[in-house]
Design an enzyme around this catalytic site. Sequence first.
Site, PDB file in Angstrom:
ATOM      1  CG  ASP A  96      24.232 -23.163  10.429  1.00  0.00           C
ATOM      2  OD1 ASP A  96      24.390 -22.129  11.098  1.00  0.00           O
ATOM      3  OD2 ASP A  96      23.543 -24.125  10.806  1.00  0.00           O
ATOM      4  CG  ASP A 197      25.094 -21.103  15.623  1.00  0.00           C
ATOM      5  OD1 ASP A 197      24.175 -21.929  15.648  1.00  0.00           O
ATOM      6  OD2 ASP A 197      26.010 -21.065  16.480  1.00  0.00           O
ATOM      7  CG  HIS A 323      20.840 -28.924  14.267  1.00  0.00           C
ATOM      8  ND1 HIS A 323      20.180 -27.798  13.813  1.00  0.00           N
ATOM      9  CD2 HIS A 323      21.893 -28.475  14.986  1.00  0.00           C
ATOM     10  CE1 HIS A 323      20.828 -26.728  14.225  1.00  0.00           C
ATOM     11  NE2 HIS A 323      21.875 -27.105  14.933  1.00  0.00           N
ATOM     12  CG  ASP A 324      20.368 -27.192  18.155  1.00  0.00           C
ATOM     13  OD1 ASP A 324      21.342 -27.949  18.060  1.00  0.00           O
ATOM     14  OD2 ASP A 324      20.407 -25.990  17.810  1.00  0.00           O
TER      15      ASP A 324
HETATM   16  C1  GLC Z   1      23.183 -23.226  17.857  1.00  0.00           C
HETATM   17  C2  GLC Z   1      23.259 -24.489  17.056  1.00  0.00           C
HETATM   18  C3  GLC Z   1      23.719 -25.601  17.948  1.00  0.00           C
HETATM   19  C4  GLC Z   1      25.085 -25.255  18.467  1.00  0.00           C
HETATM   20  C5  GLC Z   1      25.099 -23.884  19.151  1.00  0.00           C
HETATM   21  C6  GLC Z   1      26.487 -23.378  19.341  1.00  0.00           C
HETATM   22  O1  GLC Z   1      22.221 -23.270  18.838  1.00  0.00           O
HETATM   23  O2  GLC Z   1      22.030 -24.745  16.443  1.00  0.00           O
HETATM   24  O3  GLC Z   1      23.709 -26.839  17.314  1.00  0.00           O
HETATM   25  O4  GLC Z   1      25.533 -26.219  19.366  1.00  0.00           O
HETATM   26  O5  GLC Z   1      24.444 -22.922  18.383  1.00  0.00           O
HETATM   27  O6  GLC Z   1      27.069 -23.071  18.116  1.00  0.00           O
END
Ligand code: GLC
Length: 555
Positions: A96, A197, A323-324
Site C-alpha cells: 500500500d 492510496d 478496512h474503511d
Molecule cells: C485511504 C485509506 C484510508 C486512509 C486515507 C488517508 O482512503 O484507505 O484508510 O485513512 O486514505 O490516507
Amino acid sequence: MQDLGKKVIYQIYTKSFYDSNGDGIGDLRGIIEKLDYIEKLNVDMIWFNPFFVSPQNDNGYDISDYYQIDPLFGTMEDFEELQSKLEKLGIDVMLDMVLNHCSTEHEWFKKALAGDKEHQKYFYLRPAKEDGSLPTNWVSKFGGPAWERFGNTELYYLHLYDKTQADLDWHNQKTRDELVNVVDFWCKKGVRGFRFDVINVIGKARELVDSNGENERALYTDTPVVHDYLKELNQKSFGKYPDSITVGEMSSTSVENCIKYSNPKEHELSMVFTFHHLKVDYLDGKKWTKIPFDFMKLKQILTKWQLQMATNGGWSSVFWNNHDQPFALSRFGDPVNHREKSAEMLATAIHLLRGTPCIYQGEEIGMIDPEYDGIEDYVDVEAINAYGELLAQGYDEAQAFDIVKSKARDNSRVPMHWTRGKNAGFSHGTPWLRPTDQERINVEDELAHGEIFAYYQKLIALRKNDDVIACGGFLPLLEDDEKVFAYVRTLEASGKANARKILVLNNFFGEKYEVRIPDEFCGKCRVVISNYERDFCYLGEVLSLEPYEALAVEI
Ligand code: GLC
C-alpha cells in the site's frame, strides 16, 4: 500484460490479522503463522495495508519512513521471509503506497519545519488570507479545516486528511522523484503489486482557491495532471516490470477518469477501486447518516460502471469490503436470520462481475460488524471526530452513537476471529480493538462445519477456470426488478456459432421470490454455481428463488 480477470486479491489488515507476540497488535510473523489458512483460499495476491514506520495516527496511512517496517509489525527480515513463503505458494505481494501525503513526523516535513527551503517545496504551504482567515475554506475529510499552522511561522500546510498527514506537492519534480524512488525500492525487492492510496487527489489546482461549497472536491480531485503524474510514475518505476499489477484508490471519481486510469493503452494503472456502489446507504450523499440501503440505486451504479468500463477498455477491482467500510454483510445482508446465505449471495453478486475481485479478511467466514455499546470502544480518529461533530449538530448521544456504529471504519478493523475462545484466538494479550461475536463466527468452526468459506473457494476456482467469468463481457438484465440483481456474462467462443452465456441471479432479500426469466434464456442450461445446491438442466419462464439465493447458469 497480466490476465487480470483470472486473479483474486485478498486484503490483510496486518494490525488485526494475527498477533504472534502478545502485544495486542497483529504482525508479520502472525501472518506467517497463518499461511496454511491463506493457502486454502487459493488467491493470487495479498494487498497488505501499510506496515511502514508510522506514528499510527491513521493506522499506518501516516508514513514517516517509506523504506522500513514499523517495529510494531516486525522487521525487514520478517517481511522478506513472508514474501518468500508467499512466493512459494504462488501468491504475490501488493503493498500500500500512501503517496498523496506523509506523516508530519517524516524527515521531509521535519526539515521543512526547520526552515529548509527545498523541503518546504514538498508541501503545500500558504499564508493566511488578508483578513487573517485560513488560506482556503477547504475541509479535511476527517472533519475540521484542511489547514494547520506550519510550526510557529505565518504559514499553513494543507492536509486533506488528519492534521498529522501533510499533503505532498506533486507539482514539484523533486517530490515526484522521491516518490518514484520509494516505489522503485520495493520493486527492486521483488514486489510487483501496488495499491496507491487516494491517488486521484495528488494533483491539486496550481492556485488554491476557496470552494463555493459545491465544487470543493473538483478543486483537487481527478485533475488532468493526475494522469500525467501517473504516466510518469508508471514509466519510471513499476512500469519497468511487465508483471506488475497496480490498483488506484479513487476518491469521489468519475467513470471517464477511471477508464483513463485503467485502460492499458494509457500506461497508468492496471485497475481502480471506486466507491459509488457503497454510498447507497448515505442520506443525501453524507456518510454520517443512517438509512436502509437503496437497492435500485445499488443496481444502477454497479450496472453503469460495469457497462462503461467494459465498453471503453477500463478495468475495476470489484469488492464489497475493505478496512474503511463496515462489513457488507451487516449493511446489505441479514446477519441475524440468513447470515450464511446472504454472505454467499453478496459474494456471488460481486465475484461474477467483470473485474478483479478483492476479498477483505474475515468476509470469507461471514464476519459482521462488532457489537459495541459505547463510543469508548472505537479507536479511529475519523469515528471520534464524527461523533463530536454529530453532537455539535444537535444529535443526542444515543443518536450520534447509533450513526457512528453503523458507519465506523473500526467495524471491519476488528481482529480476525480465529476461534471461539478468549480474544477470538487473535492475541494472548489485550487486542487493540475488542472482538465480539466470536462464539458464533470464527475460522475454526467455519472450516469444520460452515459453508461460506467453501463457497468462496468455489467462486475463486470459477474465476480461474471459466473464461466467461474471467474475460467475458457484461450485460444487464431485469433492470427494473426490485428484488433481484441479474446480469449476463458473455464470451464469443472461437469456432462456435453462438457466444457462451452465463446468467447470474441474486435475490437480495430474505423472502422467496418468483423471478420471470426472459424468453431468450429459457431452455436447456447448466448450473455453474448455486448457494442452495440447485441441480437442474432446464430453465423455465418462472423461477422461484429462495431467500438470498444466488444462482448462475450457463445457457
Ligand atoms: C485511504 C485509506 C484510508 C486512509 C486515507 C488517508 O482512503 O484507505 O484508510 O485513512 O486514505 O490516507
